[in-house]
Write a protein that holds these residues in place. Structure first.
Motif, PDB file in Angstrom:
ATOM      1  N   VAL A  27       0.851  -1.180   0.000  1.00 56.71           N
ATOM      2  CA  VAL A  27       0.000   0.000   0.000  1.00 56.71           C
ATOM      3  C   VAL A  27       0.889   1.234   0.000  1.00 56.71           C
ATOM      4  CG1 VAL A  27      -1.736   1.282   1.267  1.00 56.71           C
ATOM      5  CG2 VAL A  27      -1.819  -1.198   1.266  1.00 56.71           C
ATOM      6  N   GLN A  28       0.625   2.144  -0.921  1.00 53.62           N
ATOM      7  CA  GLN A  28       1.341   3.418  -0.976  1.00 53.62           C
ATOM      8  C   GLN A  28       0.332   4.536  -1.180  1.00 53.62           C
ATOM      9  OE1 GLN A  28       4.254   2.999  -4.127  1.00 53.62           O
ATOM     10  NE2 GLN A  28       5.860   3.038  -2.585  1.00 53.62           N
ATOM     11  N   THR A  84      -6.263  -7.273 -12.890  1.00 55.15           N
ATOM     12  CA  THR A  84      -5.724  -6.480 -11.799  1.00 55.15           C
ATOM     13  C   THR A  84      -6.829  -5.550 -11.324  1.00 55.15           C
ATOM     14  OG1 THR A  84      -3.501  -6.520 -12.743  1.00 55.15           O
ATOM     15  CG2 THR A  84      -3.940  -4.859 -11.064  1.00 55.15           C
ATOM     16  N   MET A  85      -7.092  -5.582 -10.019  1.00 50.96           N
ATOM     17  CA  MET A  85      -8.066  -4.697  -9.419  1.00 50.96           C
ATOM     18  C   MET A  85      -7.290  -3.616  -8.670  1.00 50.96           C
ATOM     19  SD  MET A  85     -11.300  -5.589  -6.898  1.00 50.96           S
ATOM     20  CE  MET A  85     -10.348  -6.822  -6.061  1.00 50.96           C
ATOM     21  N   PHE A  86      -7.433  -2.362  -9.094  1.00 50.46           N
ATOM     22  CA  PHE A  86      -6.771  -1.245  -8.445  1.00 50.46           C
ATOM     23  C   PHE A  86      -7.711  -0.682  -7.387  1.00 50.46           C
ATOM     24  CE2 PHE A  86      -4.853  -1.545 -12.638  1.00 50.46           C
ATOM     25  CZ  PHE A  86      -3.514  -1.551 -12.308  1.00 50.46           C
ATOM     26  N   LEU A  87      -7.201  -0.522  -6.176  1.00 46.40           N
ATOM     27  CA  LEU A  87      -8.012  -0.065  -5.053  1.00 46.40           C
ATOM     28  C   LEU A  87      -7.490   1.258  -4.511  1.00 46.40           C
ATOM     29  CD1 LEU A  87      -8.104  -3.494  -3.219  1.00 46.40           C
ATOM     30  CD2 LEU A  87      -9.919  -2.520  -4.612  1.00 46.40           C
ATOM     31  N   VAL A  88      -8.405   2.058  -3.989  1.00 47.73           N
ATOM     32  CA  VAL A  88      -8.053   3.315  -3.332  1.00 47.73           C
ATOM     33  C   VAL A  88      -8.790   3.350  -1.994  1.00 47.73           C
ATOM     34  CG1 VAL A  88      -9.879   4.622  -4.509  1.00 47.73           C
ATOM     35  CG2 VAL A  88      -7.897   5.812  -3.604  1.00 47.73           C
ATOM     36  N   TYR A  89      -8.108   3.841  -0.961  1.00 46.82           N
ATOM     37  CA  TYR A  89      -8.721   3.946   0.358  1.00 46.82           C
ATOM     38  C   TYR A  89      -9.317   5.338   0.509  1.00 46.82           C
ATOM     39  CZ  TYR A  89      -9.435   3.162   5.324  1.00 46.82           C
ATOM     40  OH  TYR A  89      -9.994   2.981   6.551  1.00 46.82           O
ATOM     41  N   ASN A  96     -12.918   7.456   2.455  1.00 43.53           N
ATOM     42  CA  ASN A  96     -14.085   7.381   3.339  1.00 43.53           C
ATOM     43  C   ASN A  96     -14.069   6.122   4.209  1.00 43.53           C
ATOM     44  OD1 ASN A  96     -15.117   9.816   2.278  1.00 43.53           O
ATOM     45  ND2 ASN A  96     -16.025   8.710   0.569  1.00 43.53           N
ATOM     46  N   GLU A  97     -12.887   5.811   4.733  1.00 46.44           N
ATOM     47  CA  GLU A  97     -12.672   4.705   5.668  1.00 46.44           C
ATOM     48  C   GLU A  97     -13.003   3.327   5.088  1.00 46.44           C
ATOM     49  OE1 GLU A  97     -14.394   5.477   9.502  1.00 46.44           O
ATOM     50  OE2 GLU A  97     -13.769   7.567   9.449  1.00 46.44           O
ATOM     51  N   ALA A  98     -12.820   3.167   3.767  1.00 45.66           N
ATOM     52  CA  ALA A  98     -13.065   1.872   3.129  1.00 45.66           C
ATOM     53  C   ALA A  98     -12.231   1.759   1.853  1.00 45.66           C
ATOM     54  CB  ALA A  98     -14.545   1.704   2.787  1.00 45.66           C
ATOM     55  N   TRP A  99     -11.889   0.525   1.487  1.00 37.94           N
ATOM     56  CA  TRP A  99     -11.219   0.272   0.211  1.00 37.94           C
ATOM     57  C   TRP A  99     -12.270   0.211  -0.879  1.00 37.94           C
ATOM     58  CZ3 TRP A  99      -6.277   0.862  -0.581  1.00 37.94           C
ATOM     59  CH2 TRP A  99      -5.400   0.752   0.498  1.00 37.94           C
ATOM     60  N   ARG A 100     -12.015   0.922  -1.969  1.00 31.95           N
ATOM     61  CA  ARG A 100     -12.957   0.963  -3.088  1.00 31.95           C
ATOM     62  C   ARG A 100     -12.217   0.663  -4.392  1.00 31.95           C
ATOM     63  NH1 ARG A 100     -17.284   3.212  -0.570  1.00 31.95           N
ATOM     64  NH2 ARG A 100     -16.796   4.476   1.253  1.00 31.95           N
ATOM     65  N   ILE A 101     -12.928   0.043  -5.322  1.00 33.44           N
ATOM     66  CA  ILE A 101     -12.327  -0.262  -6.625  1.00 33.44           C
ATOM     67  C   ILE A 101     -12.152   1.041  -7.391  1.00 33.44           C
ATOM     68  CG2 ILE A 101     -12.603  -1.461  -8.817  1.00 33.44           C
ATOM     69  CD1 ILE A 101     -14.248  -3.573  -7.300  1.00 33.44           C
ATOM     70  N   ASN A 102     -10.925   1.295  -7.818  1.00 34.54           N
ATOM     71  CA  ASN A 102     -10.607   2.488  -8.597  1.00 34.54           C
ATOM     72  C   ASN A 102     -10.596   2.176 -10.091  1.00 34.54           C
ATOM     73  OD1 ASN A 102      -9.944   5.220  -8.796  1.00 34.54           O
ATOM     74  ND2 ASN A 102      -7.770   4.750  -8.938  1.00 34.54           N
TER      75      ASN A 102
END
Length: 73
Positions: free
Chosen positions: A1-2, A28-33, A35-41
């Motif tokens: 995570v970066q 590949t599923m890109f995620l962004v953190y 609103n206090e949750a991981w979401r698919i970007n």
């Protein structure tokens, strides 16, 4: 995570079913953190070559759909 971003590599194996050989599909599923949750970007389909970005495909679809709406008179 970066910097609140990460990615998940996914391989789906479709077993052999004659006359077809087994197939491995890569994503590949890109995620962004946020609103206090991981979401698919974005979701990238490596089997679709360089056009595999779901975000890019959806933007194109939305653009096409918007162009179908007639202008108000």
């Amino acid at each position: 995570v970066q910097d609140g971003n990460t990615s998940v590599e996914i391989t789906i194996r479709i077993p052999e079913r004659p006359p077809y050989e087994p197939v491995n599909l890569r994503f590949t599923m890109f995620l962004v953190y946020e609103n206090e949750a991981w979401r698919i970007n974005d979701w990238f389909d490596w089997n679709d070559g360089m056009n595999g970005s779901m975000r890019k495909a959806l933007r194109g679809y939305i653009r096409w759909f918007a162009d179908q709406i007639p202008e108000k008179l």
